[in-house]
Design a protein around this motif. Structure first.
Motif, PDB file in Angstrom:
ATOM      1  N   GLY A  80      15.638  98.062  19.420  1.00 20.99           N
ATOM      2  CA  GLY A  80      15.655  98.416  18.009  1.00 20.99           C
ATOM      3  C   GLY A  80      14.715  99.572  17.720  1.00 20.99           C
ATOM      4  N   ALA A 104      13.479  94.862  14.060  1.00 17.96           N
ATOM      5  CA  ALA A 104      13.620  95.885  15.103  1.00 17.96           C
ATOM      6  C   ALA A 104      13.199  95.357  16.470  1.00 17.96           C
ATOM      7  CB  ALA A 104      12.813  97.129  14.732  1.00 17.96           C
ATOM      8  N   ALA A 140      18.622  98.121  14.519  1.00 17.30           N
ATOM      9  CA  ALA A 140      18.279  99.445  13.997  1.00 17.30           C
ATOM     10  C   ALA A 140      18.014  99.281  12.507  1.00 17.30           C
ATOM     11  CB  ALA A 140      19.425 100.422  14.217  1.00 17.30           C
ATOM     12  N   VAL A 148      22.684  96.947  12.485  1.00 17.78           N
ATOM     13  CA  VAL A 148      21.918  97.731  11.518  1.00 17.78           C
ATOM     14  C   VAL A 148      21.528  96.868  10.323  1.00 17.78           C
ATOM     15  CG1 VAL A 148      21.955  99.763  10.010  1.00 17.78           C
ATOM     16  CG2 VAL A 148      23.222  99.808  12.174  1.00 17.78           C
TER      17      VAL A 148
END
Ligand code: ADP
Ligand code: MG
Length: 188
Positions: free
Chosen positions: A6, A75, A80, A37
């Motif tokens: 991440g 992360a 992300a 994400v």
């Protein structure tokens, strides 16, 4: 299963500089490349995680450090993370970076450098007009400070370039850092 590492993309810039817009472009582009994400947008965070906080220096700092804390948790588990809060204070952004990097997670400070004049001319949400009319005391850029990053990982001129151009530069940086797999170019 291969789990990617991440990272945190930390947008900073004035109200109207383009944080939410670029978040809205970057998130699907990263998902298209197979990444998990999550987005921490200032407005939404203030409605939930930071509900009740105001805009004093102390409350702004609390808000930013909460965002950094959650960003770090995500992360370090391969997500992300994109954050989209003004984050006006240099020292507090540095504290956010330190928190994230303490887990070995890459932190990219992205300065959306649209000028006050450009942001105020856009006045996407009508907030500058309210601030000038005295209805929003302590508004960043008007009567509250914004401290631009001295050495951001990337500075984007979101006052004059198109969002797609800003996005492409950002994706290129993430590719160069080995954080996202190379795509067949940014989707348009
Ligand atoms: N290069 C750019 N990057 C991001 N936004 C841009 C850019 N150029 C123009 N804009 C426009 O600027 C405005 C930015 O608003 P917004 O994303 O809500 O800002 P913020 O979240 O930083 O307050 C949008 O209307 C967007 O279309
Ligand atoms: Mg926004």
């Amino acid at each position: 299963m291969t789990q990617r590492h991440g990272f945190v993309v930390w947008f900073t810039g004035l109200s109207g500089a383009g944080k939410s817009t670029l978040t809205g472009l970057l998130a699907p582009e990263l998902r298209r490349r197979g990444l998990a994400v999550e987005v921490l947008d200032g407005d939404e965070v203030r409605a939930h995680l930071s509900k009740g906080l105001g805009f004093s220096r102390e409350d702004r700092d609390t808000n930013i450090l909460r965002i950094a804390y959650v960003a770090r948790l995500l992360a370090r588990n391969g997500v992300a993370v994109i954050t989209a809060a003004i984050s006006p204070y240099r020292e507090t952004r540095n504290a956010a970076r330190a928190m994230v990097e303490s887990d070995g997670v890459p932190f990219l400070e992205i300065h959306l450098a649209a000028s006050l004049e450009a942001c105020e001319a856009r006045d996407v949400k009508g907030l500058y007009a309210e601030a000038r009319a005295g209805k929003r005391p302590g508004f960043t850029g008007i009567d509250d400070p914004y401290e631009p990053p001295l050495i951001p990982d990337l500075r984007l001129d979101t006052g004059s370039e198109r969002p797609e151009v800003s996005l492409a530069a950002l994706v290129r940086l993430l590719e160069e850092r080995g954080l996202v797999p190379a795509g067949e170019g940014v989707a348009r």
